[in-house]
Design a protein around this motif. Structure first.
Motif, PDB file in Angstrom:
ATOM      1  N   GLU A  47       5.146  15.574 -31.561  1.00 10.02           N
ATOM      2  CA  GLU A  47       5.828  14.286 -31.439  1.00 10.02           C
ATOM      3  C   GLU A  47       5.243  13.274 -32.432  1.00 10.02           C
ATOM      4  N   LEU A  48       3.920  13.237 -32.546  1.00  9.47           N
ATOM      5  CA  LEU A  48       3.265  12.327 -33.495  1.00  9.47           C
ATOM      6  C   LEU A  48       3.641  12.677 -34.930  1.00  9.47           C
ATOM      7  N   THR A  49       3.643  13.958 -35.232  1.00  8.64           N
ATOM      8  CA  THR A  49       3.961  14.407 -36.588  1.00  8.64           C
ATOM      9  C   THR A  49       5.406  14.076 -36.949  1.00  8.64           C
ATOM     10  N   LYS A  50       6.307  14.276 -36.012  1.00 11.40           N
ATOM     11  CA  LYS A  50       7.718  13.945 -36.251  1.00 11.40           C
ATOM     12  C   LYS A  50       7.878  12.446 -36.509  1.00 11.40           C
ATOM     13  N   ALA A  51       7.210  11.632 -35.714  1.00 10.46           N
ATOM     14  CA  ALA A  51       7.278  10.176 -35.889  1.00 10.46           C
ATOM     15  C   ALA A  51       6.706   9.773 -37.239  1.00 10.46           C
ATOM     16  N   PHE A  52       5.585  10.355 -37.598  1.00 12.91           N
ATOM     17  CA  PHE A  52       4.939  10.035 -38.868  1.00 12.91           C
ATOM     18  C   PHE A  52       5.856  10.373 -40.038  1.00 12.91           C
ATOM     19  N   HIS A  53       6.411  11.568 -40.039  1.00 10.34           N
ATOM     20  CA  HIS A  53       7.282  11.976 -41.146  1.00 10.34           C
ATOM     21  C   HIS A  53       8.561  11.142 -41.197  1.00 10.34           C
ATOM     22  N   PHE A  54       9.094  10.801 -40.050  1.00  7.62           N
ATOM     23  CA  PHE A  54      10.294   9.969 -40.009  1.00  7.62           C
ATOM     24  C   PHE A  54      10.016   8.596 -40.620  1.00  7.62           C
ATOM     25  N   LEU A  55       8.899   7.995 -40.241  1.00  8.66           N
ATOM     26  CA  LEU A  55       8.589   6.642 -40.722  1.00  8.66           C
ATOM     27  C   LEU A  55       8.090   6.615 -42.159  1.00  8.66           C
TER      28      LEU A  55
END
Length: 67
Positions: A47-55
């Protein structure tokens, strides 16, 4: 859509560096290499990795693109 700023615990005015620092600080508590076999921590890491890549994408941060 999930609020990725909340996932990374940063404000919506956070800079790229703020986002990067928050991501690396948070993944230390759930990285799969540190906690092998822990499904809950792996899910949080993903979840953190997905958020990081999205932002990291400026278009996503401006709200012009979606997940």
């Amino acid at each position: 859509m999930k609020n990725y700023y909340k996932v990374l615990e940063v404000s919506e005015t956070a800079t790229d560096n703020d986002i990067r620092r928050a991501y690396f600080a948070l993944v230390k508590s759930c990285h799969p290499d540190i906690f092998p076999g822990n499904a809950e921590k792996r899910k949080r890491f993903e979840e953190l990795t997905k958020a990081f890549h999205f932002l990291q994408n400026p278009l996503n941060r401006m709200g012009l693109d979606s997940e």
